[in-house]
Scaffold this motif. Sequence first.
Motif, PDB file in Angstrom:
ATOM      1  N   VAL A  15       0.535  -1.100   0.151  1.00  0.00           N
ATOM      2  CA  VAL A  15      -0.376  -0.232  -0.169  1.00  0.00           C
ATOM      3  C   VAL A  15       1.127   1.358  -0.199  1.00  0.00           C
ATOM      4  O   VAL A  15       0.282   2.482  -0.282  1.00  0.00           O
ATOM      5  N   GLY A  16       2.213   0.881   0.434  1.00  0.00           N
ATOM      6  CA  GLY A  16       3.872   1.857  -0.246  1.00  0.00           C
ATOM      7  C   GLY A  16       3.350   2.520   1.262  1.00  0.00           C
ATOM      8  O   GLY A  16       3.787   4.050   1.391  1.00  0.00           O
ATOM      9  N   LYS A  17       4.250   2.126   2.527  1.00  0.00           N
ATOM     10  CA  LYS A  17       4.186   2.271   3.705  1.00  0.00           C
ATOM     11  C   LYS A  17       5.495   3.187   3.306  1.00  0.00           C
ATOM     12  O   LYS A  17       6.448   4.359   4.715  1.00  0.00           O
ATOM     13  N   SER A  18       5.744   1.853   2.722  1.00  0.00           N
ATOM     14  CA  SER A  18       7.591   2.671   3.169  1.00  0.00           C
ATOM     15  C   SER A  18       7.780   3.955   2.683  1.00  0.00           C
ATOM     16  O   SER A  18       8.471   4.919   2.832  1.00  0.00           O
ATOM     17  N   THR A  19       7.292   4.153   1.052  1.00  0.00           N
ATOM     18  CA  THR A  19       7.429   4.995   0.563  1.00  0.00           C
ATOM     19  C   THR A  19       6.915   5.951   1.419  1.00  0.00           C
ATOM     20  O   THR A  19       7.741   7.013   1.346  1.00  0.00           O
ATOM     21  N   LEU A  20       6.053   6.136   2.343  1.00  0.00           N
ATOM     22  CA  LEU A  20       5.125   7.270   2.789  1.00  0.00           C
ATOM     23  C   LEU A  20       6.170   7.360   3.654  1.00  0.00           C
ATOM     24  O   LEU A  20       6.028   8.799   3.993  1.00  0.00           O
ATOM     25  N   ASP A  58       7.855   1.820  10.631  1.00  0.00           N
ATOM     26  CA  ASP A  58       7.415   1.115   9.759  1.00  0.00           C
ATOM     27  C   ASP A  58       7.617  -0.478   9.551  1.00  0.00           C
ATOM     28  O   ASP A  58       7.909  -0.883  10.514  1.00  0.00           O
ATOM     29  N   THR A  59       6.403  -1.183   9.368  1.00  0.00           N
ATOM     30  CA  THR A  59       6.015  -2.707   9.328  1.00  0.00           C
ATOM     31  C   THR A  59       5.833  -3.234   8.294  1.00  0.00           C
ATOM     32  O   THR A  59       5.586  -2.698   7.047  1.00  0.00           O
ATOM     33  N   PRO A  60       5.933  -4.500   8.643  1.00  0.00           N
ATOM     34  CA  PRO A  60       5.539  -5.588   7.465  1.00  0.00           C
ATOM     35  C   PRO A  60       4.093  -5.408   7.334  1.00  0.00           C
ATOM     36  O   PRO A  60       3.678  -5.049   8.146  1.00  0.00           O
ATOM     37  N   GLY A  61       4.023  -5.874   5.687  1.00  0.00           N
ATOM     38  CA  GLY A  61       2.931  -5.705   5.202  1.00  0.00           C
ATOM     39  C   GLY A  61       1.776  -6.453   5.722  1.00  0.00           C
ATOM     40  O   GLY A  61       2.602  -7.706   6.449  1.00  0.00           O
ATOM     41  N   ILE A  62       0.421  -6.761   6.624  1.00  0.00           N
ATOM     42  CA  ILE A  62       0.013  -7.020   7.283  1.00  0.00           C
ATOM     43  C   ILE A  62      -0.257  -8.328   6.237  1.00  0.00           C
ATOM     44  O   ILE A  62      -1.597  -8.017   5.492  1.00  0.00           O
ATOM     45  N   HIS A  63      -0.526  -9.888   6.099  1.00  0.00           N
ATOM     46  CA  HIS A  63      -0.673 -11.040   5.944  1.00  0.00           C
ATOM     47  C   HIS A  63      -0.368 -12.091   6.723  1.00  0.00           C
ATOM     48  O   HIS A  63      -0.393 -11.713   7.767  1.00  0.00           O
ATOM     49  N   LYS A  64      -0.657 -12.929   6.150  1.00  0.00           N
ATOM     50  CA  LYS A  64      -1.176 -14.478   6.834  1.00  0.00           C
ATOM     51  C   LYS A  64      -0.159 -15.282   6.478  1.00  0.00           C
ATOM     52  O   LYS A  64       0.991 -15.134   5.461  1.00  0.00           O
ATOM     53  N   ALA A  65       0.502 -15.615   7.709  1.00  0.00           N
ATOM     54  CA  ALA A  65       2.261 -16.052   7.716  1.00  0.00           C
ATOM     55  C   ALA A  65       2.006 -17.263   7.091  1.00  0.00           C
ATOM     56  O   ALA A  65       1.099 -18.282   7.710  1.00  0.00           O
ATOM     57  N   LYS A  66       3.089 -17.512   6.001  1.00  0.00           N
ATOM     58  CA  LYS A  66       3.327 -18.827   5.727  1.00  0.00           C
ATOM     59  C   LYS A  66       4.410 -19.767   5.816  1.00  0.00           C
ATOM     60  O   LYS A  66       4.447 -20.813   5.519  1.00  0.00           O
ATOM     61  N   VAL A  87      -1.122   5.302  15.456  1.00  0.00           N
ATOM     62  CA  VAL A  87      -0.886   4.607  14.701  1.00  0.00           C
ATOM     63  C   VAL A  87      -1.593   5.231  12.920  1.00  0.00           C
ATOM     64  O   VAL A  87      -2.493   5.469  13.555  1.00  0.00           O
ATOM     65  N   ILE A  88      -0.330   5.125  12.272  1.00  0.00           N
ATOM     66  CA  ILE A  88      -1.646   5.242  11.007  1.00  0.00           C
ATOM     67  C   ILE A  88      -1.642   3.853   9.986  1.00  0.00           C
ATOM     68  O   ILE A  88      -0.527   3.288   9.862  1.00  0.00           O
ATOM     69  N   TYR A  89      -2.445   4.196   9.468  1.00  0.00           N
ATOM     70  CA  TYR A  89      -3.138   3.364   8.599  1.00  0.00           C
ATOM     71  C   TYR A  89      -3.372   3.576   7.277  1.00  0.00           C
ATOM     72  O   TYR A  89      -3.829   3.912   6.787  1.00  0.00           O
ATOM     73  N   SER A 150      -0.825  11.543  -1.917  1.00  0.00           N
ATOM     74  CA  SER A 150       0.271  10.536  -3.006  1.00  0.00           C
ATOM     75  C   SER A 150       2.185  10.956  -2.447  1.00  0.00           C
ATOM     76  O   SER A 150       2.547  12.070  -2.783  1.00  0.00           O
ATOM     77  N   ALA A 151       1.977   9.789  -2.202  1.00  0.00           N
ATOM     78  CA  ALA A 151       3.867   9.182  -0.929  1.00  0.00           C
ATOM     79  C   ALA A 151       4.976   9.904  -1.960  1.00  0.00           C
ATOM     80  O   ALA A 151       5.947  10.132  -1.585  1.00  0.00           O
ATOM     81  N   MET A 152       4.198   8.770  -3.106  1.00  0.00           N
ATOM     82  CA  MET A 152       5.013   8.881  -4.507  1.00  0.00           C
ATOM     83  C   MET A 152       5.396   9.935  -5.033  1.00  0.00           C
ATOM     84  O   MET A 152       6.496  10.831  -5.324  1.00  0.00           O
ATOM     85  N   LYS A 153       4.026  11.324  -4.883  1.00  0.00           N
ATOM     86  CA  LYS A 153       4.688  12.059  -5.618  1.00  0.00           C
ATOM     87  C   LYS A 153       4.862  13.837  -4.167  1.00  0.00           C
ATOM     88  O   LYS A 153       5.085  14.488  -4.923  1.00  0.00           O
ATOM     89  N   ASN A 154       4.560  13.240  -3.123  1.00  0.00           N
ATOM     90  CA  ASN A 154       5.141  14.262  -1.999  1.00  0.00           C
ATOM     91  C   ASN A 154       3.592  15.463  -2.132  1.00  0.00           C
ATOM     92  O   ASN A 154       3.829  16.235  -1.322  1.00  0.00           O
TER      93      ASN A 154
END
Length: 297
Positions: A15-20, A58-66, A87-89, A150-154
């Motif tokens: 979703v662009g967490k690291s870019t943000l 910054d955290t890893p994307g929430i997903h089901k652990a495999k 908390v920023i979602y 837009s984190a990419m475009k600031n």
Amino acid sequence: MFKSGFVTIIGKANVGKSTLLNALVGEQVAIVSPRPQTTRDKIIGIMNGDNYQAVFIDTPGIHKAKNELSKFMMKNVESALDGVDIVIYVINGEKNLDDNDFKLINQYALSNVPFIVVINKMDIADREKVLAMINTLKDIEGIDSIIPVSAMKNKKLDLLKERIEANLKEGVQFYPEDMITDKSVRFIVSEIIREKAMKFLGEEVPYGVAVSINLFKERDDNLIDIDADLICEKKAHKPIIIGKGGAMLKKIGTSARYDIEKLLDSKVYLNLWVRVKDDWRDKEQLLNELGYNIKDI
């Protein structure tokens, strides 16, 4: 009055967490990739303003652990929510909200700390769809603000920074003003190399790639020698990473060296090697050796 606090950035994968994070800090402290689950560890980024300091996690994307690596990543998400001030979602504005989004937002919005929803990728999102998304979200209890950016475009980041500052409390300066991350240079270098591997390799290989720095030596003549292993989990992946006549490995190395030299402001000699460690993502000892130790979280 000086204000400070810890701000966790969470959300589903890609979703662009690291870019943000990079945009808010103003420097690259976390690697970015169009592939989901790029971030594996908690990354600290520090934003300093007039009389305030926000320490982002910054955290890893929430997903089901495999696998064991995925479990480590999800444990990092859980630990990053302990004792934070905001908390920023983050939501991908290109896509519709799904049941998992509603579940997570309702869960974290009632965490007794200010909860900000950021709708990212507004440079490419459909505005009507985003407006509908905002109308749906504003009825959820516990949301402090809903901010399209837009984190990419600031774009619209100033408004987000204002809401963050407004929700910080009086406190101490946790880190020196010129510090942008708590991660070591070796860690950032290894992440840059992994970012380039993810950029140039195919769909399957990147998720099974890790980087280990074996040598980081500064010379007196403003030169730095770096030796690193690109670790893959299947023998069949090794020739893909190396490429015909070593072309792929050279491509990864050249691109990584360029960014590392900018980071370190120094000439860099980068040597990359490819090692196979079978199914390393499911082996606790190998994960520990690579710095993914769930017991340390």
